[in-house]
Design an enzyme around this catalytic site. Structure first.
Site, PDB file in Angstrom:
ATOM      1  N   SER A  38       2.685   0.582  -7.236  1.00 20.66           N
ATOM      2  CA  SER A  38       3.608  -0.349  -6.780  1.00 20.66           C
ATOM      3  C   SER A  38       4.721  -0.788  -7.441  1.00 20.66           C
ATOM      4  O   SER A  38       5.825  -0.919  -7.087  1.00 20.66           O
ATOM      5  CB  SER A  38       2.804  -1.560  -6.352  1.00 20.66           C
ATOM      6  OG  SER A  38       1.450  -1.351  -5.497  1.00 20.66           O
ATOM      7  N   ARG A  39       4.459  -0.740  -8.881  1.00 27.33           N
ATOM      8  CA  ARG A  39       5.529  -1.230  -9.616  1.00 27.33           C
ATOM      9  C   ARG A  39       6.558   0.025 -10.028  1.00 27.33           C
ATOM     10  O   ARG A  39       7.552  -0.287 -10.399  1.00 27.33           O
ATOM     11  CB  ARG A  39       4.964  -1.538 -11.031  1.00 27.33           C
ATOM     12  CG  ARG A  39       4.230  -2.912 -11.010  1.00 27.33           C
ATOM     13  CD  ARG A  39       3.842  -3.240 -12.601  1.00 27.33           C
ATOM     14  NE  ARG A  39       3.293  -4.864 -12.410  1.00 27.33           N
ATOM     15  CZ  ARG A  39       2.065  -5.036 -12.441  1.00 27.33           C
ATOM     16  NH1 ARG A  39       1.267  -4.109 -12.437  1.00 27.33           N
ATOM     17  NH2 ARG A  39       1.646  -6.074 -12.296  1.00 27.33           N
TER      18      ARG A  39
ATOM     19  N   LYS B 176      -6.430   5.754 -11.932  1.00 22.92           N
ATOM     20  CA  LYS B 176      -5.096   5.565 -12.743  1.00 22.92           C
ATOM     21  C   LYS B 176      -5.237   4.376 -13.331  1.00 22.92           C
ATOM     22  O   LYS B 176      -4.424   4.136 -14.543  1.00 22.92           O
ATOM     23  CB  LYS B 176      -3.808   5.176 -11.382  1.00 22.92           C
ATOM     24  CG  LYS B 176      -2.947   4.769 -11.984  1.00 22.92           C
ATOM     25  CD  LYS B 176      -1.872   4.398 -11.000  1.00 22.92           C
ATOM     26  CE  LYS B 176      -0.902   3.235 -11.733  1.00 22.92           C
ATOM     27  NZ  LYS B 176      -1.031   1.775 -11.687  1.00 22.92           N
ATOM     28  N   ASP B 177      -6.007   3.169 -13.133  1.00 24.83           N
ATOM     29  CA  ASP B 177      -6.103   2.121 -13.796  1.00 24.83           C
ATOM     30  C   ASP B 177      -7.538   2.413 -14.733  1.00 24.83           C
ATOM     31  O   ASP B 177      -8.668   1.595 -13.925  1.00 24.83           O
ATOM     32  CB  ASP B 177      -6.409   0.802 -12.952  1.00 24.83           C
ATOM     33  CG  ASP B 177      -5.084   0.728 -12.171  1.00 24.83           C
ATOM     34  OD1 ASP B 177      -3.873   0.228 -13.047  1.00 24.83           O
ATOM     35  OD2 ASP B 177      -4.770   1.092 -11.051  1.00 24.83           O
TER      36      ASP B 177
ATOM     37  N   HIS C  36      -3.155   4.367  -2.913  1.00 27.63           N
ATOM     38  CA  HIS C  36      -4.302   3.564  -2.158  1.00 27.63           C
ATOM     39  C   HIS C  36      -4.868   4.417  -0.956  1.00 27.63           C
ATOM     40  O   HIS C  36      -6.144   4.281  -0.883  1.00 27.63           O
ATOM     41  CB  HIS C  36      -3.656   2.272  -1.568  1.00 27.63           C
ATOM     42  CG  HIS C  36      -2.968   1.230  -2.655  1.00 27.63           C
ATOM     43  ND1 HIS C  36      -1.716   1.025  -2.652  1.00 27.63           N
ATOM     44  CD2 HIS C  36      -3.643   0.588  -3.730  1.00 27.63           C
ATOM     45  CE1 HIS C  36      -1.474   0.034  -3.605  1.00 27.63           C
ATOM     46  NE2 HIS C  36      -2.721  -0.219  -4.272  1.00 27.63           N
TER      47      HIS C  36
ATOM     48  N   LEU D 272       0.971  -1.054  -0.020  1.00 32.01           N
ATOM     49  CA  LEU D 272       0.059  -0.079   0.122  1.00 32.01           C
ATOM     50  C   LEU D 272       0.840   1.308  -0.079  1.00 32.01           C
ATOM     51  O   LEU D 272       1.679   1.411   0.620  1.00 32.01           O
ATOM     52  CB  LEU D 272      -0.986  -0.108   1.351  1.00 32.01           C
ATOM     53  CG  LEU D 272      -1.946  -1.107   1.149  1.00 32.01           C
ATOM     54  CD1 LEU D 272      -2.864  -1.073   2.630  1.00 32.01           C
ATOM     55  CD2 LEU D 272      -2.885  -1.187  -0.066  1.00 32.01           C
ATOM     56  N   HIS D 273       0.396   2.233  -0.829  1.00 30.58           N
ATOM     57  CA  HIS D 273       1.049   3.406  -1.021  1.00 30.58           C
ATOM     58  C   HIS D 273       0.087   4.634  -0.661  1.00 30.58           C
ATOM     59  O   HIS D 273      -1.068   4.546  -0.546  1.00 30.58           O
ATOM     60  CB  HIS D 273       1.877   3.595  -2.207  1.00 30.58           C
ATOM     61  CG  HIS D 273       1.106   3.347  -3.485  1.00 30.58           C
ATOM     62  ND1 HIS D 273      -0.092   3.959  -4.051  1.00 30.58           N
ATOM     63  CD2 HIS D 273       1.654   2.305  -4.280  1.00 30.58           C
ATOM     64  CE1 HIS D 273      -0.474   3.298  -5.049  1.00 30.58           C
ATOM     65  NE2 HIS D 273       0.304   2.186  -5.279  1.00 30.58           N
TER      66      HIS D 273
HETATM   67  P1  AMP Z   1      -3.536  -2.168  -7.098  1.00 29.63           P
HETATM   68  O1  AMP Z   1      -3.142  -2.554  -5.503  1.00 29.63           O
HETATM   69  O2  AMP Z   1      -2.286  -1.665  -7.839  1.00 29.63           O
HETATM   70  O3  AMP Z   1      -4.294  -3.226  -7.624  1.00 29.63           O
HETATM   71  O4  AMP Z   1      -4.519  -0.837  -6.930  1.00 29.63           O
HETATM   72  C1  AMP Z   1      -5.776  -0.982  -6.030  1.00 29.63           C
HETATM   73  C2  AMP Z   1      -6.579   0.296  -6.228  1.00 29.63           C
HETATM   74  O5  AMP Z   1      -5.744   1.445  -5.880  1.00 29.63           O
HETATM   75  C3  AMP Z   1      -6.821   0.351  -7.664  1.00 29.63           C
HETATM   76  O6  AMP Z   1      -8.284   0.698  -7.684  1.00 29.63           O
HETATM   77  C4  AMP Z   1      -5.916   1.222  -8.432  1.00 29.63           C
HETATM   78  O7  AMP Z   1      -6.544   2.060  -9.466  1.00 29.63           O
HETATM   79  C5  AMP Z   1      -6.076   2.369  -7.124  1.00 29.63           C
HETATM   80  N1  AMP Z   1      -4.672   3.211  -7.331  1.00 29.63           N
HETATM   81  C6  AMP Z   1      -3.357   2.544  -7.526  1.00 29.63           C
HETATM   82  N2  AMP Z   1      -2.506   3.534  -7.436  1.00 29.63           N
HETATM   83  C7  AMP Z   1      -3.253   4.655  -7.640  1.00 29.63           C
HETATM   84  C8  AMP Z   1      -2.909   5.972  -7.639  1.00 29.63           C
HETATM   85  N3  AMP Z   1      -1.899   6.441  -7.879  1.00 29.63           N
HETATM   86  N4  AMP Z   1      -3.906   6.959  -7.495  1.00 29.63           N
HETATM   87  C9  AMP Z   1      -5.195   6.673  -7.389  1.00 29.63           C
HETATM   88  N5  AMP Z   1      -5.377   5.227  -7.249  1.00 29.63           N
HETATM   89  C10 AMP Z   1      -4.540   4.121  -7.312  1.00 29.63           C
END
Ligand code: AMP
Length: 293
Positions: free
Chosen positions: A188-189, A151-152, A39, A35-36
């Site tokens: 995360s990447r 973002k996604d 998230h 988590l960042h």
């Molecule tokens: P992930 O853990 O990468 O699958 O992301 C989980 C959720 O967090 C997804 O809905 C992503 O679109 C959102 N998310 C990831 N990075 C960001 C960001 N920089 N800004 C806003 N939402 C994010």
């Protein structure tokens, strides 16, 4: 009260029966952990809008291709707990792979045209895995609201379309992209980038902004706007374009002449790391009207 961590579907359902009976608004933030602050922005929004906030943490194997980074993907469950505790999350759902897939699924969600192009073309099967696991989480948690990041953007559209098509009783809340100072979308990447690569990683967002400016300048021709963006990326030897396109913001189909609002979406490789990003562009007419007023 300290945060509850739950690993089993039936345990989570039992845990949520109290808040549900009390009529509390339940919010879900699905994540793959590590988590960042990106998230965090979703969690904060959920915390502000819901009575009971669940964060799911699950690195879903079915959305990774055979040559992708499933094994490498960052995992930091202990830190994620501290992160969630600090943001006053009520429960963490962190199931094992066996808990989510006790046996291979026989039934999968097949997303429509929203999933067929862009990342769907570069990552075959990815959105089928995403839609299926999101449906399982929505069924397990039964949230009133579920929070997803812009973002996604393609993922957000695939999930929103699934919710609409299947009449799922949940509101999908789209949250703006959280960025570093140079515009790089927090992800995360990003941790895979070397320091030299990190220096140039903001190039994708810069290129998207150039395309947006061109469209706003009345450049209705998508190709011309994209050419300008490609030129920006082409100047950086460490960057390689996977795709960059102007698409309609609902079904993500290519737009040649920009009249209505669009999204400019892109994916670039910086060395071995693939980054994605996107930007909203209002219709040229509206931008011009705003600039004049
Ligand atoms: P992930 O853990 O990468 O699958 O992301 C989980 C959720 O967090 C997804 O809905 C992503 O679109 C959102 N998310 C990831 N990075 C960001 C960001 N920089 N800004 C806003 N939402 C994010």
């Amino acid at each position: 009260m300290s945060i509850e961590s739950i690993g089993a579907v039936d345990q989570l359902r039992r845990h949520l029966s109290g808040p549900r009976q009390r009529g509390e608004v339940i919010g879900l933030v699905p994540t793959m952990g590590a988590l960042h602050e990106g998230h965090g922005s979703l969690v904060d929004r959920a915390r502000a809008e819901c009575d009971f906030v669940v964060v799911s943490i699950f690195v879903n194997p079915t959305q990774f291709g055979p040559d992708e980074d499933l094994e490498l993907y960052p995992r930091s469950l202990a830190d994620d707990f501290i992160f969630c505790e600090a943001r006053k999350v009520d429960a963490i759902f962190a199931p094992s792979e066996e808990a989510m897939y006790p046996e291979p699924l026989h039934t999968l969600v097949e997303p429509g045209i929203e999933a067929s192009r862009l990342c769907g073309a570069s990552r075959p099967g990815h959105f089928k895995g995403v839609a299926t696991i999101v449906l399982k989480f929505l069924n397990t948690v039964g949230p009133d609201r579920a929070y997803f990041g812009e973002k996604d953007f393609q993922q957000l559209r695939v999930v929103s379309q699934m919710v609409k098509d299947f009449d799922l009783p949940v509101e999908i809340v789209a949250c703006p992209t959280h960025r570093e100072n140079d515009g790089l979308a927090v992800a995360s990447r990003n941790g895979y980038l070397s320091s030299e690569e990190r220096e140039v990683a903001g190039i994708l967002y810069r290129a998207l902004r150039v395309a947006r400016e061109r469209i706003g300048d009345g450049e209705g021709d998508s190709e011309a706007a994209l050419d300008a963006a490609r030129t920006v990326i082409g100047l950086e030897p460490l960057a390689r374009i996977d795709y960059i396109e102007v698409v309609d913001p609902v079904h993500l189909q290519p737009v040649e002449k920009v009249i209505n609002p669009v999204r400019v979406v892109g994916a670039v490789w910086i060395g071995e790391t693939r980054l994605i990003d996107n930007i909203f562009c209002d219709s040229p007419k509206k931008v011009l009207r705003r600039r004049k007023s």
